[in-house]
Design an enzyme around this catalytic site. Structure first.
Site, PDB file in Angstrom:
ATOM      1  N   HIS A  67      -6.185 -75.396  29.499  1.00  0.00           N
ATOM      2  CA  HIS A  67      -4.810 -75.281  30.020  1.00  0.00           C
ATOM      3  C   HIS A  67      -4.328 -76.602  30.596  1.00  0.00           C
ATOM      4  CE1 HIS A  67      -5.855 -71.114  29.506  1.00  0.00           C
ATOM      5  NE2 HIS A  67      -4.594 -70.803  29.628  1.00  0.00           N
ATOM      6  N   PRO A  68      -3.122 -77.003  30.208  1.00  0.00           N
ATOM      7  CA  PRO A  68      -2.575 -78.252  30.745  1.00  0.00           C
ATOM      8  C   PRO A  68      -2.161 -78.062  32.200  1.00  0.00           C
ATOM      9  CG  PRO A  68      -0.897 -77.106  29.490  1.00  0.00           C
ATOM     10  CD  PRO A  68      -2.157 -76.296  29.355  1.00  0.00           C
ATOM     11  N   SER A  84       3.356 -72.892  26.304  1.00  0.00           N
ATOM     12  CA  SER A  84       3.330 -73.527  27.627  1.00  0.00           C
ATOM     13  C   SER A  84       4.690 -74.116  27.988  1.00  0.00           C
ATOM     14  CB  SER A  84       2.261 -74.624  27.681  1.00  0.00           C
ATOM     15  OG  SER A  84       0.985 -74.056  27.866  1.00  0.00           O
ATOM     16  N   ALA A  86       7.639 -73.026  27.102  1.00  0.00           N
ATOM     17  CA  ALA A  86       8.533 -71.937  27.514  1.00  0.00           C
ATOM     18  C   ALA A  86       8.146 -71.419  28.899  1.00  0.00           C
ATOM     19  CB  ALA A  86       8.476 -70.809  26.489  1.00  0.00           C
ATOM     20  N   GLU A  87       6.847 -71.284  29.152  1.00  0.00           N
ATOM     21  CA  GLU A  87       6.393 -70.730  30.429  1.00  0.00           C
ATOM     22  C   GLU A  87       6.708 -71.673  31.583  1.00  0.00           C
ATOM     23  OE1 GLU A  87       2.839 -68.437  28.056  1.00  0.00           O
ATOM     24  OE2 GLU A  87       2.368 -70.216  29.245  1.00  0.00           O
ATOM     25  N   GLN A  88       6.416 -72.957  31.376  1.00  0.00           N
ATOM     26  CA  GLN A  88       6.656 -73.915  32.472  1.00  0.00           C
ATOM     27  C   GLN A  88       8.153 -74.064  32.739  1.00  0.00           C
ATOM     28  OE1 GLN A  88       4.126 -77.168  33.209  1.00  0.00           O
ATOM     29  NE2 GLN A  88       2.456 -76.472  31.917  1.00  0.00           N
ATOM     30  N   PHE A 119      -5.673 -75.959  37.703  1.00  0.00           N
ATOM     31  CA  PHE A 119      -5.101 -74.766  38.326  1.00  0.00           C
ATOM     32  C   PHE A 119      -4.338 -73.966  37.281  1.00  0.00           C
ATOM     33  CE2 PHE A 119      -1.596 -72.626  40.575  1.00  0.00           C
ATOM     34  CZ  PHE A 119      -2.308 -71.930  41.531  1.00  0.00           C
ATOM     35  N   VAL A 123       2.702 -67.987  35.341  1.00  0.00           N
ATOM     36  CA  VAL A 123       3.862 -68.441  36.121  1.00  0.00           C
ATOM     37  C   VAL A 123       5.072 -67.509  36.030  1.00  0.00           C
ATOM     38  CG1 VAL A 123       3.182 -70.862  36.044  1.00  0.00           C
ATOM     39  CG2 VAL A 123       4.677 -69.969  34.268  1.00  0.00           C
TER      40      VAL A 123
END
Ligand code: GUN
Length: 168
Positions: A67-68, A84, A86-88, A119, A123
């Protein structure tokens, strides 16, 4: 895809269709196929959870490490996976103030130094500030607890990603 269409896939096609659901870790989809066919979307997600549970500790760590960072270098350079990104963006991490960005940088670094993995938090429903609060709440955990929480968060992320692929 409908569940009927998903259940008609062979392992190779299933792995391809769901490869991106576990970040950078197509082996999770490959293993989830062991539990096919799936009567519900929940069962499908349970298959992913079971594949992760069957993997050894080293592989589980690799999965977390795939995971970034949130609002990290990869995100800032626009090189996240589609999921990722879209989620961020959904949590507003693509439009942080300079002060918030600086807090993420410190939080990411502090967390990585403590646990040797990034971490990970699902989200959805979070804001930048509530994610920063979550860093603060989790940083004091011991390694075993935090590893379990990170894997739970990975499964929550998988559940949301699977939902984007299933038509009902
Ligand atoms: N939660 C949802 N997406 C991501 C992601 O790309 N990276 C991390 N660290 N957590 C996430």
């Amino acid at each position: 895809m409908t569940l009927a269409e998903i259940n008609a896939l062979d392992r190779e096609a299933f792995t391809l269709a769901f490869a991106a659901v576990a970040e950078g870790s197509p082996w999770v989809a490959y293993g989830a196929f062991d539990d096919a066919p799936f009567a519900t979307a929940l069962e499908l997600v349970a298959g992913f959870r079971a594949a992760i549970a069957r993997a050894g500790a080293e592989r589980q760590l690799d999965l977390i490490r795939a995971h970034p960072d949130l609002a990290g270098k990869v995100a800032l350079s626009g090189e996240l996976t589609a999921h990722s990104t879209a989620e961020q963006a959904g949590a507003g991490l693509d439009r942080l103030t300079a002060a918030q960005l600086a807090r993420f940088e410190v939080a990411n670094r502090t967390y990585l130094e403590r646990f040797a993995f990034p971490f990970v938090v699902c989200v959805r429903g979070h804001t930048a500030d509530s994610i920063l609060d979550a860093y603060d709440a989790r940083i004091a955990n011991d390694l075993e607890t935090e590893t379990a929480i990170a894997l739970d968060e990975v499964v929550k992320i998988i559940r949301l990603r699977v939902a984007t692929l299933i038509d009902d």
